[in-house]
Design a protein around this motif. Structure first.
Motif, PDB file in Angstrom:
ATOM      1  N   ARG A 268       5.783  44.409  32.755  1.00  0.00           N
ATOM      2  CA  ARG A 268       5.867  44.495  31.296  1.00  0.00           C
ATOM      3  C   ARG A 268       5.448  43.210  30.612  1.00  0.00           C
ATOM      4  NH1 ARG A 268       8.991  48.645  29.126  1.00  0.00           N
ATOM      5  NH2 ARG A 268       9.714  50.014  30.751  1.00  0.00           N
ATOM      6  N   ARG A 269       5.262  42.169  31.402  1.00  0.00           N
ATOM      7  CA  ARG A 269       4.964  40.853  30.868  1.00  0.00           C
ATOM      8  C   ARG A 269       6.050  40.415  29.884  1.00  0.00           C
ATOM      9  NH1 ARG A 269       0.362  43.256  32.399  1.00  0.00           N
ATOM     10  NH2 ARG A 269      -1.445  42.055  33.026  1.00  0.00           N
ATOM     11  N   ALA A 270       7.295  40.676  30.269  1.00  0.00           N
ATOM     12  CA  ALA A 270       8.461  40.330  29.451  1.00  0.00           C
ATOM     13  C   ALA A 270       9.167  39.134  30.073  1.00  0.00           C
ATOM     14  CB  ALA A 270       9.413  41.516  29.359  1.00  0.00           C
ATOM     15  N   VAL A 271       9.660  38.218  29.222  1.00  0.00           N
ATOM     16  CA  VAL A 271      10.334  37.014  29.684  1.00  0.00           C
ATOM     17  C   VAL A 271      11.702  36.934  29.016  1.00  0.00           C
ATOM     18  CG1 VAL A 271      10.201  34.499  29.906  1.00  0.00           C
ATOM     19  CG2 VAL A 271       8.095  35.846  29.835  1.00  0.00           C
ATOM     20  N   ALA A 272      12.734  36.687  29.810  1.00  0.00           N
ATOM     21  CA  ALA A 272      14.089  36.473  29.304  1.00  0.00           C
ATOM     22  C   ALA A 272      14.535  35.080  29.739  1.00  0.00           C
ATOM     23  CB  ALA A 272      15.046  37.533  29.847  1.00  0.00           C
TER      24      ALA A 272
ATOM     25  N   LEU B  71      18.621  42.820  35.018  1.00  0.00           N
ATOM     26  CA  LEU B  71      18.221  43.023  33.626  1.00  0.00           C
ATOM     27  C   LEU B  71      17.825  44.469  33.411  1.00  0.00           C
ATOM     28  CD1 LEU B  71      16.012  39.885  32.822  1.00  0.00           C
ATOM     29  CD2 LEU B  71      18.351  40.320  32.124  1.00  0.00           C
ATOM     30  N   ARG B  72      18.295  45.043  32.331  1.00  0.00           N
ATOM     31  CA  ARG B  72      17.950  46.421  31.990  1.00  0.00           C
ATOM     32  C   ARG B  72      16.483  46.526  31.583  1.00  0.00           C
ATOM     33  NH1 ARG B  72      22.580  49.584  29.077  1.00  0.00           N
ATOM     34  NH2 ARG B  72      24.336  48.838  30.283  1.00  0.00           N
ATOM     35  N   ILE B  73      15.915  47.670  31.859  1.00  0.00           N
ATOM     36  CA  ILE B  73      14.557  47.958  31.418  1.00  0.00           C
ATOM     37  C   ILE B  73      14.626  48.206  29.916  1.00  0.00           C
ATOM     38  CG2 ILE B  73      12.625  49.576  31.581  1.00  0.00           C
ATOM     39  CD1 ILE B  73      13.653  50.237  34.424  1.00  0.00           C
ATOM     40  N   PRO B  74      13.813  47.515  29.133  1.00  0.00           N
ATOM     41  CA  PRO B  74      13.842  47.752  27.691  1.00  0.00           C
ATOM     42  C   PRO B  74      13.585  49.224  27.361  1.00  0.00           C
ATOM     43  CG  PRO B  74      12.560  45.792  28.184  1.00  0.00           C
ATOM     44  CD  PRO B  74      12.870  46.466  29.499  1.00  0.00           C
ATOM     45  N   GLY B  75      14.464  49.812  26.564  1.00  0.00           N
ATOM     46  CA  GLY B  75      14.316  51.199  26.132  1.00  0.00           C
ATOM     47  C   GLY B  75      14.899  52.235  27.073  1.00  0.00           C
ATOM     48  N   ALA B  76      15.337  51.844  28.272  1.00  0.00           N
ATOM     49  CA  ALA B  76      15.905  52.805  29.222  1.00  0.00           C
ATOM     50  C   ALA B  76      17.357  53.104  28.854  1.00  0.00           C
ATOM     51  CB  ALA B  76      15.830  52.274  30.649  1.00  0.00           C
ATOM     52  N   HIS B  77      17.837  54.280  29.236  1.00  0.00           N
ATOM     53  CA  HIS B  77      19.210  54.679  28.948  1.00  0.00           C
ATOM     54  C   HIS B  77      20.063  54.450  30.188  1.00  0.00           C
ATOM     55  CE1 HIS B  77      18.027  56.332  25.131  1.00  0.00           C
ATOM     56  NE2 HIS B  77      17.011  56.918  25.739  1.00  0.00           N
TER      57      HIS B  77
ATOM     58  N   THR C  57      20.186  42.026  29.220  1.00  0.00           N
ATOM     59  CA  THR C  57      18.995  42.621  28.619  1.00  0.00           C
ATOM     60  C   THR C  57      17.960  41.550  28.275  1.00  0.00           C
ATOM     61  OG1 THR C  57      19.870  42.462  26.372  1.00  0.00           O
ATOM     62  CG2 THR C  57      20.367  44.485  27.601  1.00  0.00           C
ATOM     63  N   PHE C  58      16.723  41.985  28.104  1.00  0.00           N
ATOM     64  CA  PHE C  58      15.663  41.091  27.637  1.00  0.00           C
ATOM     65  C   PHE C  58      15.853  40.786  26.156  1.00  0.00           C
ATOM     66  CE2 PHE C  58      13.599  42.700  31.434  1.00  0.00           C
ATOM     67  CZ  PHE C  58      12.925  41.595  31.905  1.00  0.00           C
ATOM     68  N   GLU C  59      16.367  41.777  25.417  1.00  0.00           N
ATOM     69  CA  GLU C  59      16.557  41.612  23.989  1.00  0.00           C
ATOM     70  C   GLU C  59      17.561  40.494  23.724  1.00  0.00           C
ATOM     71  OE1 GLU C  59      16.956  44.621  25.557  1.00  0.00           O
ATOM     72  OE2 GLU C  59      15.075  45.552  24.960  1.00  0.00           O
ATOM     73  N   GLY C  60      17.194  39.557  22.893  1.00  0.00           N
ATOM     74  CA  GLY C  60      18.078  38.454  22.542  1.00  0.00           C
ATOM     75  C   GLY C  60      18.091  37.313  23.536  1.00  0.00           C
ATOM     76  N   ALA C  61      17.428  37.465  24.670  1.00  0.00           N
ATOM     77  CA  ALA C  61      17.395  36.407  25.689  1.00  0.00           C
ATOM     78  C   ALA C  61      16.221  35.475  25.410  1.00  0.00           C
ATOM     79  CB  ALA C  61      17.309  37.013  27.083  1.00  0.00           C
ATOM     80  N   THR C  62      16.292  34.808  24.267  1.00  0.00           N
ATOM     81  CA  THR C  62      15.212  33.930  23.827  1.00  0.00           C
ATOM     82  C   THR C  62      15.414  32.512  24.350  1.00  0.00           C
ATOM     83  OG1 THR C  62      16.392  33.303  21.822  1.00  0.00           O
ATOM     84  CG2 THR C  62      14.962  35.266  21.695  1.00  0.00           C
ATOM     85  N   PHE C  63      14.358  31.748  24.315  1.00  0.00           N
ATOM     86  CA  PHE C  63      14.453  30.344  24.713  1.00  0.00           C
ATOM     87  C   PHE C  63      15.382  29.598  23.754  1.00  0.00           C
ATOM     88  CE2 PHE C  63      12.970  25.905  24.746  1.00  0.00           C
ATOM     89  CZ  PHE C  63      13.247  25.613  26.065  1.00  0.00           C
ATOM     90  N   GLU C  64      15.330  29.947  22.474  1.00  0.00           N
ATOM     91  CA  GLU C  64      16.194  29.306  21.488  1.00  0.00           C
ATOM     92  C   GLU C  64      17.674  29.528  21.826  1.00  0.00           C
ATOM     93  OE1 GLU C  64      13.578  31.200  20.851  1.00  0.00           O
ATOM     94  OE2 GLU C  64      12.248  29.987  19.584  1.00  0.00           O
ATOM     95  N   HIS C  65      18.014  30.744  22.221  1.00  0.00           N
ATOM     96  CA  HIS C  65      19.400  31.037  22.590  1.00  0.00           C
ATOM     97  C   HIS C  65      19.814  30.230  23.823  1.00  0.00           C
ATOM     98  CE1 HIS C  65      22.771  33.314  24.380  1.00  0.00           C
ATOM     99  NE2 HIS C  65      23.167  33.332  23.122  1.00  0.00           N
ATOM    100  N   ALA C  66      18.949  30.178  24.824  1.00  0.00           N
ATOM    101  CA  ALA C  66      19.252  29.389  26.028  1.00  0.00           C
ATOM    102  C   ALA C  66      19.390  27.914  25.671  1.00  0.00           C
ATOM    103  CB  ALA C  66      18.160  29.589  27.078  1.00  0.00           C
ATOM    104  N   LEU C  67      18.540  27.435  24.789  1.00  0.00           N
ATOM    105  CA  LEU C  67      18.601  26.036  24.361  1.00  0.00           C
ATOM    106  C   LEU C  67      19.906  25.753  23.617  1.00  0.00           C
ATOM    107  CD1 LEU C  67      16.899  23.479  24.430  1.00  0.00           C
ATOM    108  CD2 LEU C  67      15.889  24.187  22.254  1.00  0.00           C
ATOM    109  N   ASP C  68      20.345  26.674  22.769  1.00  0.00           N
ATOM    110  CA  ASP C  68      21.627  26.504  22.066  1.00  0.00           C
ATOM    111  C   ASP C  68      22.787  26.399  23.055  1.00  0.00           C
ATOM    112  OD1 ASP C  68      20.443  26.578  19.595  1.00  0.00           O
ATOM    113  OD2 ASP C  68      20.920  28.676  19.206  1.00  0.00           O
TER     114      ASP C  68
END
Length: 184
Positions: free
Chosen positions: A129-133, A147-153, A163-174
């Motif tokens: 998916r070329r997704a990064v968390a 990690l859950r697949i984005p959009g899967a139930h 999840t990938f959602e919300g797992a940003t570099f900014e959050h990790a840095l905080d």
């Protein structure tokens, strides 16, 4: 493209290995497929950081981290872990597949265990998916991250999944800030 990440496109497959140059005379290099995929993940994480406005660099072999990010007052060391596609750990259970990352081991066959304080952040890359968390090391105390697949139930058991959602570099840095300000 509004706020969508460049690497969120679902279902994009990595190309198959080239069989040679178009003239048929270029020999194939004998390179490990695992090494190629690991390098691809490092470059994807670095590109994701660069496109997010950070100053990031890939590092040389032999260091315990793969990418360095200059955040102004410090260098953040990022260890990149990747997986090619989601897996179903219990096919007989009909569980929904997820991305599994073994994060505590290094080297071929996982022969070496990472020491404390060798890096600050994990970048977990789903290559299909070329997704990064991104997660601060302190937030991942286990040796395996799911990690859950984005959009899967998924069912009700959400404790073991991230999840990938919300797992940003900014959050990790905080998440790193309290540790760095406590010592200063």
């Amino acid at each position: 493209m509004e706020d969508a990440s460049l690497f969120d496109a679902a279902g994009i497959q990595l190309p198959r290995r080239a069989t040679g140059h178009s003239d048929g005379h270029r020999p194939r290099l004998n390179v490990s497929r695992e090494l190629e995929l690991g390098k691809a993940a490092e470059h994807l994480a670095c590109a994701d950081l660069l496109l997010g406005g950070w100053t990031a660099y890939t590092t040389d072999q032999g260091l315990p981290y793969d990418v360095v990010v200059d955040v102004g007052n410090q260098l953040v060391r990022v260890q990149v872990k990747s997986t090619f596609c989601p897996k179903n750990p219990q096919p007989s259970n009909r569980s929904t597949p997820a991305y599994f990352f073994n994060i505590r081991r290094a080297g071929k066959g996982g022969k070496r265990t990472y020491g404390e304080s060798e890096f600050d952040v994990y970048a977990l890359v789903a290559l299909d998916r070329r997704a990064v968390a991104y997660f601060a090391v302190i937030d991942l105390p286990t040796s395996c991250v799911v990690l859950r697949i984005p959009g899967a139930h998924y069912g009700f058991s959400t404790k073991q999944f991230r999840t990938f959602e919300g797992a940003t570099f900014e959050h990790a840095l905080d998440r790193l800030q309290p540790a760095s300000t406590a010592t200063g």
